[in-house]
Scaffold this active site. Structure first.
Site, PDB file in Angstrom:
ATOM      1  N   ASP A   6       0.837  -1.249  -0.093  1.00 11.83           N
ATOM      2  CA  ASP A   6      -0.012   0.045   0.076  1.00 11.83           C
ATOM      3  C   ASP A   6       0.826   1.486  -0.025  1.00 11.83           C
ATOM      4  OD1 ASP A   6      -1.658  -2.279   0.915  1.00 11.83           O
ATOM      5  OD2 ASP A   6      -2.062  -1.220   2.826  1.00 11.83           O
ATOM      6  N   PHE A  54       2.380  -0.819   9.990  1.00 10.80           N
ATOM      7  CA  PHE A  54       1.446  -0.891   8.943  1.00 10.80           C
ATOM      8  C   PHE A  54       0.916   0.495   8.387  1.00 10.80           C
ATOM      9  CE2 PHE A  54      -0.602  -5.531   9.204  1.00 10.80           C
ATOM     10  CZ  PHE A  54       0.479  -5.819   9.115  1.00 10.80           C
ATOM     11  N   GLU A  77     -10.120  -2.655   4.670  1.00 10.41           N
ATOM     12  CA  GLU A  77      -8.766  -1.938   4.855  1.00 10.41           C
ATOM     13  C   GLU A  77      -8.632  -0.517   4.296  1.00 10.41           C
ATOM     14  OE1 GLU A  77      -6.225  -5.919   5.010  1.00 10.41           O
ATOM     15  OE2 GLU A  77      -6.557  -5.083   2.944  1.00 10.41           O
TER      16      GLU A  77
HETATM   17  C1  FRU Z   1      -3.893  -3.782   2.963  1.00 12.67           C
HETATM   18  C2  FRU Z   1      -2.883  -3.921   4.172  1.00 12.67           C
HETATM   19  C3  FRU Z   1      -3.364  -3.067   5.309  1.00 12.67           C
HETATM   20  C4  FRU Z   1      -2.185  -3.152   6.194  1.00 12.67           C
HETATM   21  C5  FRU Z   1      -1.064  -3.483   5.372  1.00 12.67           C
HETATM   22  C6  FRU Z   1       0.055  -4.393   5.771  1.00 12.67           C
HETATM   23  O1  FRU Z   1      -3.214  -3.933   1.693  1.00 12.67           O
HETATM   24  O2  FRU Z   1      -3.601  -5.198   4.581  1.00 12.67           O
HETATM   25  O3  FRU Z   1      -4.684  -3.215   6.008  1.00 12.67           O
HETATM   26  O4  FRU Z   1      -2.013  -2.059   7.105  1.00 12.67           O
HETATM   27  O5  FRU Z   1      -1.573  -4.106   4.124  1.00 12.67           O
HETATM   28  O6  FRU Z   1       1.041  -4.384   5.122  1.00 12.67           O
END
Ligand code: FRU
Length: 679
Positions: free
Chosen positions: A210, A266, A385
């Site tokens: 992300d 994250f 997410e």
């Molecule tokens: C979305 C996700 C988020 C998380 C991150 C972890 O792609 O699963 O929810 O913060 O990637 O890398």
């Protein structure tokens, strides 16, 4: 040694993670010369001289140093042979080398022979990416030895690659980011591998997912991203970092927020705290504050980190976490300044419950719950997410603004796997209310977790976002030493359009357009004669017309009586990606079933459709193609399809087709784009 040279030498040693006070490395072989001088060769597998990289019919070889290496894929996996070095005296504690290729210990590898006996051995790990490997040979100090590279394997992965053999007291670590980066920056294919996008952001090496912390500050667009400093698949999540002055050319910067004490960093966001509400400022300029999820020890919490030097260095807040509900799935905060209520607002996801929570704060440190939204829209088995919330203008209703709430789901999206939906409605500073049903953000398989930049000046006024051009289901794409790329940044607005049903109602559709800055890369316009659109498809580019596989194709399709019409791009022998309009059932589509490498995951090959309307019988397409991606903007941004493709065809042929003679394909131009990485 002059002082400045000593200083430079010490810095280099430190960058490479090695102290300056040690015996220098001894080079055993770097395979840079055009012969195997000093080595005894048997069999066919080694060729007549060191290879300069990837051999015929081999997946891309990377991670070697300079422009030569041993690669026993001459004649494919079936060939065999050995290469034996002259005698060396063991004078350091370790022998280290780069190795890639097959994993079969007994039949491919490199071995250390003393008095003809094998005392050490190493092999590849089923990857064409060479990695550091080393043997502790301290107990053999002073002994005479030979190295032998052997390939007796004839089946799958029956080959080995070796480069840069050294004697050293400090072997490079397999996962030393600085060392690996320094190595990669010297490589001949730096940011130029055949599948490396040339107009999209990619990390230099290793895994990315992300986009995070998008913020504009002091003339720079910051792009942070989920990054694994230790390897080319998901893990050790930390915030990688890059900046740009134009959203197109990116400068890679060092890791911003690392994983710490088993707590990964994250996804999250970044704000400029103009009023220094957080007190993190130094009194001279406003601090940048990152709000992100800490993942570890069985739960997810919200943390802060701040920077007072334009994002170059970051301090994690000593009193983290600032929000801890003691739950395992609570992540991806997006924070913005809500001027009417004079406070910060956060939207954050209770991922497994498919609920978004809204919080407010006056200082970014203490947060009070305001309201909740969801479950709503598509609520399959997946997690929610990476939400985002912002206000947009309606293009064809002057003066009207509406709020858009976007959320992503890990599975079950329109084209399969992960994807995003948006709700259009109203936010009163406390609660979000949706006024229409959820709609899909993108109808391809590869656009996930988009988030928008904060702090873009009012004089600019754009809302711009960028997404991860990938899908969790098929994320192990066939590229190395990096994985994944971002989309082209897109500007956002709303447009009132007829609903795609029989009600006669109107809805507000999210309109996405590539940022105008992309077109500074235009280098050469080719106009294509598409009058001959027929079935079967006919070529409209000449070999060599395009100098690279990054271009924009713009066109207007008028299907008339034909079932479909459109283009085939990246056409090679039995290989193409098809983009077109299909009158039954009224969709624009991308078909990547024959796009090249599709068999790395069973869900990859497919045809992805976006409902799209004809206006006066026509629809415009803007198609951005890069070395391993395609983004189709139909109807001036009303419907978007984003897909990765991994063509093996080097000939960038483009063909046009129409199902019958009534169809017209007009106003077509092909614009070659410049690489953002190369001069
Ligand atoms: C979305 C996700 C988020 C998380 C991150 C972890 O792609 O699963 O929810 O913060 O990637 O890398």
């Amino acid at each position: 040694m002059k002082l400045q040279y000593f200083f430079a030498f010490s810095v280099l040693c430190l960058i490479a993670g090695r102290g300056p006070m040690r015996a220098e490395d001894l080079l055993v072989a770097d395979f840079e010369s055009r012969s195997y001088e000093g080595w005894t060769i048997t069999g066919e597998a080694f060729g007549d001289a060191p290879a300069s990289g990837t051999l015929a019919n081999q997946q891309a070889v990377s991670g070697f140093r300079g422009s030569g290496l041993v690669n026993t894929f001459h004649g494919g996996d079936a060939s065999v042979g050995t290469a034996t070095s002259a005698e060396i005296t063991i004078q350091r504690s370790y022998i280290a080398f780069l190795v890639g290729g097959g994993p079969h210990k007994e039949t491919v590898g490199i071995e250390l022979l003393v008095d003809g006996k094998r005392l050490r051995a190493a092999t590849g790990s089923e990857s064409e990416e060479l990695e550091w490997s080393s043997w502790d040979v301290s107990e053999l100090s002073g002994k005479q030895a030979r190295l032998r590279i052997f390939d007796r394997a004839t089946g799958g992965w029956g080959h080995i690659a070796v480069d840069h053999i050294i004697q050293t007291d400090l072997p490079p670590k397999r996962f030393d980011l600085q060392y690996k980066l320094a190595e990669y920056r010297q490589s001949a294919v730096y940011l130029n591998e055949p599948l490396r996008p040339q107009v999209h952001f990619t990390p230099e090496i290793n895994w990315m997912n992300d986009p995070n912390g998008l913020v504009f500050h002091n003339g720079e667009y910051h792009l942070f991203y989920q990054y694994n400093p230790a390897g080319n698949s998901w893990g050790h999540m930390s915030w990688g970092h890059a900046v740009s002055r134009d959203l197109i050319h990116w400068k890679h910067l060092p890791l911003a927020i690392p994983e710490e004490d088993g707590v990964m960093a994250f996804s999250g966001c970044c704000v400029v705290d103009h009023k220094n509400t957080s007190g993190f400022g130094d009194g001279k300029k406003p601090p940048m504050v990152a709000v992100y999820t800490g993942h570890g020890h069985g739960k997810q919490v919200q943390n802060l980190a701040y920077s007072t030097d334009d994002g170059r260095t970051w301090t994690q807040y000593a009193e983290n976490p600032v929000l801890d509900n003691n739950i395992p799935d609570f992540r991806d905060p997006k924070v913005f300044w809500h001027a009417p209520s004079n406070r910060w607002v956060m939207v954050v996801s209770l991922a497994a419950d498919k609920i978004l929570m809204f919080y407010a704060s006056s200082d970014l440190k203490s947060w009070e719950e305001l309201s909740r939204f969801g479950p709503a829209g598509t609520t399959g088995k997946s997690n929610w997410e990476c939400p985002d919330l912002f206000e947009l203008s309606v293009e064809n209703e002057p003066g009207r603004k509406l709020w858009v709430l976007e959320v992503d789901m890990g599975d079950g999206s329109i084209a399969g796997g992960s994807g995003g939906e948006y709700f259009v409605g109203h936010f009163d500073g406390t609660t979000f209310t949706a006024n229409q049903d959820a709609r899909w953000v993108d109808f391809g398989r590869d656009f996930y977790a988009p988030v928008s930049w904060s702090n873009i000046p009012e004089s600019d006024g754009r809302r711009i976002w960028i997404g991860w051009l990938n899908n969790w289901e098929t994320c192990l794409v066939p590229t190395s030493p990096w994985r994944s790329c971002m989309s082209i940044p897109r500007t956002l607005s709303l447009r009132k359009v007829p609903a795609f049903d029989s009600t006669g109602d109107s809805i507000y559709a999210l309109v996405q357009r590539p940022v105008k800055e992309l077109r500074q890369l235009d280098v050469k316009t080719l106009s294509l004669n598409t009058d001959a659109a027929t079935w079967p498809p006919v070529a409209v580019t000449k070999p060599g017309a395009l100098t690279d596989m990054n271009f924009v194709l713009e066109t207007t399709l008028q299907p008339a009586g034909a079932r479909s019409c459109g283009f085939r791009i990246r056409t090679g022998e039995d290989e193409f990606t098809e983009v077109g309009y299909d009158r039954e059932p009224g969709v624009v589509y991308v078909d990547r079933r024959k796009s090249g490498i599709v068999d790395f995951h069973k869900a990859f090959a497919g045809r992805h459709e976006a409902p799209a309307r004809l206006i006066d019988g026509a629809i415009t397409l803007q198609i951005i193609v890069d070395r391993s991606s395609i983004e189709v903007f139909a109807g001036d941004g009303e419907a978007v399809i984003s897909d990765r493709i991994f063509p093996t065809a080097n000939q960038p042929m483009i063909e046009v087709f129409a199902g019958d003679e009534s169809a017209r394909v007009t106003d077509t131009t092909l614009q070659q784009l410049k690489s953002i990485w190369r001069k």
